[in-house]
Design a protein around this motif. Sequence first.
Motif, PDB file in Angstrom:
ATOM      1  N   THR A  61       0.853  -1.187   0.000  1.00 12.97           N
ATOM      2  CA  THR A  61       0.000   0.000   0.000  1.00 12.97           C
ATOM      3  C   THR A  61       0.891   1.240   0.000  1.00 12.97           C
ATOM      4  O   THR A  61       1.670   1.438   0.926  1.00 12.97           O
ATOM      5  CB  THR A  61      -0.894   0.041   1.257  1.00 12.97           C
ATOM      6  OG1 THR A  61      -1.661  -1.151   1.333  1.00 12.97           O
ATOM      7  CG2 THR A  61      -1.820   1.246   1.229  1.00 12.97           C
ATOM      8  N   PRO A  62       0.804   2.082  -1.050  1.00 17.00           N
ATOM      9  CA  PRO A  62       1.619   3.303  -1.054  1.00 17.00           C
ATOM     10  C   PRO A  62       1.155   4.285   0.023  1.00 17.00           C
ATOM     11  O   PRO A  62      -0.030   4.364   0.334  1.00 17.00           O
ATOM     12  CB  PRO A  62       1.429   3.876  -2.455  1.00 17.00           C
ATOM     13  CG  PRO A  62       0.247   3.197  -3.024  1.00 17.00           C
ATOM     14  CD  PRO A  62       0.005   1.931  -2.255  1.00 17.00           C
ATOM     15  N   THR A  64       1.437   8.297   1.885  1.00 21.93           N
ATOM     16  CA  THR A  64       1.781   9.719   1.864  1.00 21.93           C
ATOM     17  C   THR A  64       2.082  10.124   3.299  1.00 21.93           C
ATOM     18  O   THR A  64       1.325   9.802   4.212  1.00 21.93           O
ATOM     19  CB  THR A  64       0.625  10.569   1.319  1.00 21.93           C
ATOM     20  OG1 THR A  64       0.374  10.207  -0.042  1.00 21.93           O
ATOM     21  CG2 THR A  64       0.951  12.058   1.388  1.00 21.93           C
ATOM     22  N   TYR A 114       2.991   1.553   8.990  1.00 18.51           N
ATOM     23  CA  TYR A 114       3.098   0.852   7.710  1.00 18.51           C
ATOM     24  C   TYR A 114       4.144  -0.241   7.849  1.00 18.51           C
ATOM     25  O   TYR A 114       4.958  -0.224   8.769  1.00 18.51           O
ATOM     26  CB  TYR A 114       3.447   1.816   6.568  1.00 18.51           C
ATOM     27  CG  TYR A 114       4.438   2.885   6.962  1.00 18.51           C
ATOM     28  CD1 TYR A 114       5.799   2.612   7.089  1.00 18.51           C
ATOM     29  CD2 TYR A 114       4.018   4.183   7.234  1.00 18.51           C
ATOM     30  CE1 TYR A 114       6.701   3.588   7.456  1.00 18.51           C
ATOM     31  CE2 TYR A 114       4.915   5.168   7.607  1.00 18.51           C
ATOM     32  CZ  TYR A 114       6.258   4.860   7.713  1.00 18.51           C
ATOM     33  OH  TYR A 114       7.150   5.829   8.092  1.00 18.51           O
ATOM     34  N   THR A 118       9.773   1.917   2.778  1.00 14.35           N
ATOM     35  CA  THR A 118       9.877   1.900   1.314  1.00 14.35           C
ATOM     36  C   THR A 118       8.517   2.150   0.669  1.00 14.35           C
ATOM     37  O   THR A 118       8.453   2.491  -0.506  1.00 14.35           O
ATOM     38  CB  THR A 118      10.444   0.561   0.800  1.00 14.35           C
ATOM     39  OG1 THR A 118       9.586  -0.497   1.241  1.00 14.35           O
ATOM     40  CG2 THR A 118      11.855   0.334   1.285  1.00 14.35           C
ATOM     41  N   GLN A 119       7.436   2.014   1.441  1.00 15.58           N
ATOM     42  CA  GLN A 119       6.082   2.259   0.935  1.00 15.58           C
ATOM     43  C   GLN A 119       5.788   3.744   0.764  1.00 15.58           C
ATOM     44  O   GLN A 119       4.808   4.101   0.114  1.00 15.58           O
ATOM     45  CB  GLN A 119       5.036   1.675   1.896  1.00 15.58           C
ATOM     46  CG  GLN A 119       5.024   0.175   1.972  1.00 15.58           C
ATOM     47  CD  GLN A 119       4.131  -0.302   3.109  1.00 15.58           C
ATOM     48  OE1 GLN A 119       4.601  -0.862   4.073  1.00 15.58           O
ATOM     49  NE2 GLN A 119       2.834  -0.052   2.993  1.00 15.58           N
ATOM     50  N   ILE A 120       6.605   4.603   1.348  1.00 12.65           N
ATOM     51  CA  ILE A 120       6.350   6.040   1.264  1.00 12.65           C
ATOM     52  C   ILE A 120       6.585   6.507  -0.172  1.00 12.65           C
ATOM     53  O   ILE A 120       7.700   6.458  -0.685  1.00 12.65           O
ATOM     54  CB  ILE A 120       7.231   6.828   2.248  1.00 12.65           C
ATOM     55  CG1 ILE A 120       6.924   6.400   3.688  1.00 12.65           C
ATOM     56  CG2 ILE A 120       7.008   8.335   2.078  1.00 12.65           C
ATOM     57  CD1 ILE A 120       7.865   6.980   4.722  1.00 12.65           C
ATOM     58  N   ALA A 121       5.490   6.947  -0.803  1.00 13.15           N
ATOM     59  CA  ALA A 121       5.546   7.385  -2.200  1.00 13.15           C
ATOM     60  C   ALA A 121       5.567   8.908  -2.314  1.00 13.15           C
ATOM     61  O   ALA A 121       6.023   9.444  -3.318  1.00 13.15           O
ATOM     62  CB  ALA A 121       4.344   6.831  -2.967  1.00 13.15           C
ATOM     63  N   LEU A 122       5.069   9.600  -1.290  1.00  9.41           N
ATOM     64  CA  LEU A 122       5.009  11.059  -1.325  1.00  9.41           C
ATOM     65  C   LEU A 122       5.272  11.606   0.070  1.00  9.41           C
ATOM     66  O   LEU A 122       4.694  11.123   1.042  1.00  9.41           O
ATOM     67  CB  LEU A 122       3.628  11.530  -1.809  1.00  9.41           C
ATOM     68  CG  LEU A 122       3.361  13.035  -1.809  1.00  9.41           C
ATOM     69  CD1 LEU A 122       4.260  13.747  -2.811  1.00  9.41           C
ATOM     70  CD2 LEU A 122       1.896  13.320  -2.120  1.00  9.41           C
ATOM     71  N   GLU A 141      -3.003   6.797   3.167  1.00 13.68           N
ATOM     72  CA  GLU A 141      -2.838   6.015   1.957  1.00 13.68           C
ATOM     73  C   GLU A 141      -2.669   6.982   0.788  1.00 13.68           C
ATOM     74  O   GLU A 141      -3.420   7.945   0.664  1.00 13.68           O
ATOM     75  CB  GLU A 141      -4.071   5.131   1.759  1.00 13.68           C
ATOM     76  CG  GLU A 141      -3.919   4.124   0.671  1.00 13.68           C
ATOM     77  CD  GLU A 141      -5.124   3.178   0.587  1.00 13.68           C
ATOM     78  OE1 GLU A 141      -5.310   2.597  -0.486  1.00 13.68           O
ATOM     79  OE2 GLU A 141      -5.857   3.049   1.584  1.00 13.68           O
ATOM     80  N   TYR A 142      -1.677   6.740  -0.049  1.00 13.41           N
ATOM     81  CA  TYR A 142      -1.394   7.591  -1.204  1.00 13.41           C
ATOM     82  C   TYR A 142      -2.512   7.486  -2.224  1.00 13.41           C
ATOM     83  O   TYR A 142      -2.966   6.391  -2.556  1.00 13.41           O
ATOM     84  CB  TYR A 142      -0.069   7.141  -1.833  1.00 13.41           C
ATOM     85  CG  TYR A 142       0.294   7.824  -3.115  1.00 13.41           C
ATOM     86  CD1 TYR A 142       0.993   9.030  -3.112  1.00 13.41           C
ATOM     87  CD2 TYR A 142      -0.047   7.276  -4.344  1.00 13.41           C
ATOM     88  CE1 TYR A 142       1.348   9.653  -4.286  1.00 13.41           C
ATOM     89  CE2 TYR A 142       0.291   7.892  -5.528  1.00 13.41           C
ATOM     90  CZ  TYR A 142       0.991   9.081  -5.502  1.00 13.41           C
ATOM     91  OH  TYR A 142       1.324   9.701  -6.665  1.00 13.41           O
ATOM     92  N   GLY A 145      -1.224  11.191  -6.417  1.00 13.86           N
ATOM     93  CA  GLY A 145      -0.345  12.339  -6.289  1.00 13.86           C
ATOM     94  C   GLY A 145      -0.807  13.399  -5.334  1.00 13.86           C
ATOM     95  O   GLY A 145      -0.308  14.513  -5.340  1.00 13.86           O
TER      96      GLY A 145
END
Length: 146
Positions: A61-62, A64, A114, A118-122, A141-142, A145
């Motif tokens: 799960t990405p 933010t 989390y 590494t799941q941190i997308a933003l 949850e991302y 964008g």
Amino acid sequence: MHSVTFQVPGKPQGKARARTYYNANAGKHVSSTPDKTVLYENFIKDRYLQKADGVYLEAGTPVTLRIVARFLPPKSKPKKVKHQMLDGEILPLKKPDMDNIVKVVADALNGVAYHDDTQIALVVAKKAYSAVEGLDITVEEYKDGK
């Protein structure tokens, strides 16, 4: 959408470098995180767990991560300058570095908010002056964008 917002009171701290030294008894080099950083990470975890109500973003799960680091204006500044600082006209261009603040928060929430950082997308992070110092953190949850 899963989202948790919480505050960490006190002066914002950055992640300190791990100290590496030679351990003669073990016959090898050993690294350790400074105690102050470990305590701060545990404090962040505790504050998250108090607000999370079981929210945990599973592997895959990405994520933010939003952080606002709030600092007190220096007491030595004139009232006019303090007002400019509190109104956001003057930003805190001082230590700790923003990347170290993000790192201490990301590492503290590893395995708690989390599965892995590494799941941190933003990451959205800023420093600001405030009448009350601390961190405002949102883990969510991302989504597209945002």
